[in-house]
Design a protein around this motif. Structure first.
Motif, short mmCIF file in Angstrom:
data_model
loop_
_atom_site.label_atom_id
_atom_site.label_comp_id
_atom_site.label_asym_id
_atom_site.label_seq_id
_atom_site.Cartn_x
_atom_site.Cartn_y
_atom_site.Cartn_z
N ILE A 137 0.84 -1.20 0.00
CA ILE A 137 0.00 0.00 0.00
C ILE A 137 0.87 1.25 0.00
CG2 ILE A 137 -1.59 1.37 1.41
CD1 ILE A 137 -2.95 -1.26 2.17
N ILE A 138 0.63 2.13 -0.96
CA ILE A 138 1.38 3.38 -1.06
C ILE A 138 0.51 4.60 -0.75
CG2 ILE A 138 3.14 2.53 -2.66
CD1 ILE A 138 1.48 3.76 -4.95
N SER A 139 -0.80 4.43 -0.74
CA SER A 139 -1.69 5.53 -0.39
C SER A 139 -3.10 4.99 -0.18
CB SER A 139 -1.70 6.61 -1.48
OG SER A 139 -2.42 7.76 -1.06
N THR A 140 -3.94 5.83 0.39
CA THR A 140 -5.37 5.54 0.50
C THR A 140 -6.11 6.81 0.14
OG1 THR A 140 -5.66 6.30 2.80
CG2 THR A 140 -4.84 4.04 2.49
N THR A 141 -7.41 6.71 -0.05
CA THR A 141 -8.17 7.93 -0.36
C THR A 141 -8.18 8.89 0.83
OG1 THR A 141 -10.16 6.65 0.20
CG2 THR A 141 -9.66 6.95 -2.14
N GLY A 212 -10.00 -1.26 12.12
CA GLY A 212 -9.99 -2.10 13.31
C GLY A 212 -9.16 -3.35 13.15
N GLN A 213 -8.65 -3.58 11.95
CA GLN A 213 -7.91 -4.81 11.66
C GLN A 213 -6.43 -4.59 11.45
OE1 GLN A 213 -10.11 -6.03 8.16
NE2 GLN A 213 -11.47 -7.35 9.33
N VAL A 214 -5.97 -3.35 11.51
CA VAL A 214 -4.57 -3.08 11.22
C VAL A 214 -3.88 -2.44 12.43
CG1 VAL A 214 -4.90 -2.83 8.73
CG2 VAL A 214 -5.18 -0.82 10.21
N ARG A 276 1.82 8.93 24.01
CA ARG A 276 0.55 8.20 24.11
C ARG A 276 0.78 6.73 24.45
NH1 ARG A 276 -3.66 11.79 21.75
NH2 ARG A 276 -4.98 9.95 21.87
N PRO A 277 1.64 6.41 25.42
CA PRO A 277 1.95 5.00 25.69
C PRO A 277 0.73 4.19 26.10
CG PRO A 277 2.75 6.39 27.49
CD PRO A 277 2.34 7.31 26.37
N GLY A 278 -0.22 4.84 26.76
CA GLY A 278 -1.40 4.11 27.20
C GLY A 278 -2.30 3.66 26.07
N ASP A 279 -2.12 4.23 24.89
CA ASP A 279 -2.94 3.86 23.73
C ASP A 279 -2.35 2.70 22.94
OD1 ASP A 279 -4.76 5.89 24.25
OD2 ASP A 279 -3.69 7.34 23.01
N LEU A 280 -1.13 2.30 23.28
CA LEU A 280 -0.43 1.28 22.49
C LEU A 280 -0.44 -0.07 23.18
CD1 LEU A 280 2.70 3.40 21.47
CD2 LEU A 280 0.66 2.93 20.08
N ASN A 281 -0.72 -1.11 22.40
CA ASN A 281 -0.63 -2.45 22.96
C ASN A 281 0.83 -2.90 23.00
OD1 ASN A 281 0.02 -3.50 20.36
ND2 ASN A 281 -2.16 -3.72 19.88
N THR A 282 1.07 -4.06 23.56
CA THR A 282 2.44 -4.55 23.75
C THR A 282 3.17 -4.69 22.43
OG1 THR A 282 1.76 -5.74 25.74
CG2 THR A 282 3.83 -6.43 24.71
N GLN A 283 2.48 -5.22 21.43
CA GLN A 283 3.12 -5.43 20.13
C GLN A 283 3.49 -4.10 19.48
OE1 GLN A 283 1.93 -8.19 16.61
NE2 GLN A 283 0.84 -6.27 16.29
N SER A 284 2.60 -3.13 19.54
CA SER A 284 2.87 -1.83 18.93
C SER A 284 4.07 -1.17 19.59
CB SER A 284 1.65 -0.92 19.04
OG SER A 284 0.58 -1.42 18.27
N THR A 285 4.13 -1.22 20.92
CA THR A 285 5.27 -0.65 21.63
C THR A 285 6.57 -1.32 21.21
OG1 THR A 285 3.88 -0.09 23.54
CG2 THR A 285 6.26 -0.24 23.91
N ARG A 286 6.52 -2.65 21.12
CA ARG A 286 7.73 -3.40 20.74
C ARG A 286 8.19 -3.04 19.34
NH1 ARG A 286 8.55 -7.84 17.74
NH2 ARG A 286 6.30 -8.32 17.59
N LEU A 287 7.26 -2.92 18.41
CA LEU A 287 7.65 -2.67 17.03
C LEU A 287 8.10 -1.22 16.82
CD1 LEU A 287 5.01 -4.81 15.12
CD2 LEU A 287 7.43 -5.29 15.48
N GLU A 364 5.20 -2.72 7.70
CA GLU A 364 4.36 -3.71 7.02
C GLU A 364 4.02 -4.87 7.95
OE1 GLU A 364 2.86 -4.13 3.68
OE2 GLU A 364 2.98 -2.03 4.27
N GLU A 365 5.01 -5.34 8.68
CA GLU A 365 4.78 -6.41 9.66
C GLU A 365 3.74 -5.98 10.69
OE1 GLU A 365 7.19 -8.52 13.38
OE2 GLU A 365 8.30 -7.35 11.89
N TRP A 366 3.91 -4.77 11.19
CA TRP A 366 3.01 -4.23 12.21
C TRP A 366 1.59 -4.06 11.67
CZ3 TRP A 366 3.93 1.44 14.23
CH2 TRP A 366 3.09 1.69 15.31
N ALA A 367 1.47 -3.62 10.43
CA ALA A 367 0.16 -3.31 9.86
C ALA A 367 -0.71 -4.53 9.69
CB ALA A 367 0.33 -2.60 8.51
N THR A 368 -0.09 -5.65 9.43
CA THR A 368 -0.87 -6.81 8.98
C THR A 368 -1.14 -7.84 10.06
OG1 THR A 368 1.20 -7.80 8.21
CG2 THR A 368 -0.11 -6.60 6.59
N VAL A 369 -0.50 -7.71 11.23
CA VAL A 369 -0.77 -8.70 12.27
C VAL A 369 -1.00 -8.02 13.62
CG1 VAL A 369 0.34 -10.74 11.28
CG2 VAL A 369 1.76 -9.03 12.43
#
Length: 372
Positions: A137-141, A212-214, A276-287, A364-369
């Protein structure tokens, strides 16, 4: 002319010349049907060139006749500031999240949802288009609306095309006034794109479900909207902007586009992590820590080197730089050894290239899982 004048003039001239060649190459590709997607991705860079150079020219010559209409100048400013992401002083993190949540997303929903006469079929309607190259993905509307700088509602109205065209015609006249030509010069990345690597069919989704999926998952759609912008920017500069570049030559404008994108994404991710650390889950923080913790990211984001970024962004040299060490005949004006003493231009470009590739890959890894 002084060294400062030389650096400013060369930077502005290089960007204007590149814009002219970009326009030429985009025209040649227009028949493929993908020129609009390329413009969505390129808009903030063209706006940056216009906004910053016009600012310098007006400062040098206050009596300069207006080169842009008032409407175009406002659009240029909004588009240019979109590249700053969370570092936009006018909005910051909360302001950018609110802009997508309260203006961009509702404008798309109002335009594209609840239009089918059969209410039972409304769930099939979509309000977010995804644009890809080489499967990335390079852009969205939504991102395109953000980067173009137009009012979201006005941009999505039927018949808005002529207004959009007229603004970019002003861009063209402006760059021509700076000496840009479309009949000569090296090819830009546009000439090296393969039309078959773009999506061959429309890829439209329902935004509420998709966001909600990314990335950070279903609990933070506002954050996920902006992270999709980061994703598109990094994939664009990683998979497209560097195409056709001579490995033995540093092309100023190509490097500038790639470096500034990387710098702003890294800085904005660090802000998200810290503020905004409280908004991030463990995986997001790690990545995020994985992205910002590499040696190359640390090199690029070192606070002592911020004047290097500022020169690329604003054309002017820092007031504290040793002018005796600046050489306008050298790649990147000889600034690399000043701000990154362990590197010359070639090795620094290599470090930036490596960081771009790694950052895009991890995003990309973060976006898809996402972690649920």
């Amino acid at each position: 002319m002084t060294v400062r004048d030389d650096v400013m003039a060369l930077g502005i001239g290089s960007d204007a010349a590149y814009a002219g060649r970009f326009s030429r190459d985009l025209g040649a590709l227009r028949a493929s049907g993908h020129s609009g997607t390329i413009m969505f991705c390129s808009a903030p860079y063209l706006s940056l060139f216009v906004h910053e150079s016009y600012s310098k020219l007006k400062r040098i010559d206050p009596a300069l006749p207006a080169l842009l209409s008032a409407d175009a100048e406002a659009i240029v400013a909004r588009s240019r500031h979109s590249l700053k992401l969370f570092e936009d002083n006018r909005r910051g993190i909360e302001g950018q999240l609110a802009y997508f949540r309260d203006e961009i997303s509702p404008a798309h929903a109002d335009r594209f949802l609840n239009n089918t006469w059969l209410k039972a079929a409304h769930f099939l309607e979509t309000d977010l288009g995804l644009y890809s190259y080489d499967g990335r993905i390079i852009s969205t509307t939504h991102a395109a609306t953000f980067h173009l700088g137009f009012d979201p509602v006005a941009l999505l109205e039927e018949g808005s095309g002529p207004n959009l065209q007229s603004v970019y015609e002003e861009y063209g006249r402006y760059f021509r006034g700076l000496g840009a030509r479309t009949d000569s010069g090296a090819k830009t990345f546009v000439s090296h794109l393969d039309p078959m690597r773009f999506d061959q069919r429309e890829n439209d989704v329902r935004s509420t479900k998709y966001y909600g999926q990314v990335f950070n998952g279903k609990g933070t759609p506002d954050i996920n909207r902006l992270l999709m912008v980061f994703r598109g920017l990094m994939n664009f500069v990683d998979s497209m902007v560097g195409l056709g570049a001579d490995a033995n030559e540093v092309e100023y404008t190509v490097f500038k586009m790639r470096f500034l994108t990387l710098y702003q994404v890294l800085g904005s991710l660090q802000m998200l992590h810290d503020e905004r650390p409280g908004d991030l889950n463990t995986q997001s923080t790690r990545l995020i820590e994985k992205i910002t913790g590499t040696w190359s990211a640390s090199l690029i984001m070192d606070r002592s080197a911020k004047p290097f970024r500022n020169t690329l962004m604003h054309y002017n040299l820092d007031s504290r730089v040793d002018l005796a060490r600046v050489d306008a005949t050298q790649p990147l004006f000889g600034l690399v050894p000043i701000y990154f003493p362990s590197h010359d231009a070639a090795s620094f470009v290599e470090a930036v290239d490596s960081c771009i590739e790694e950052t895009a890959s991890v995003i990309e890894e973060w976006a898809t899982v996402p972690e649920q």
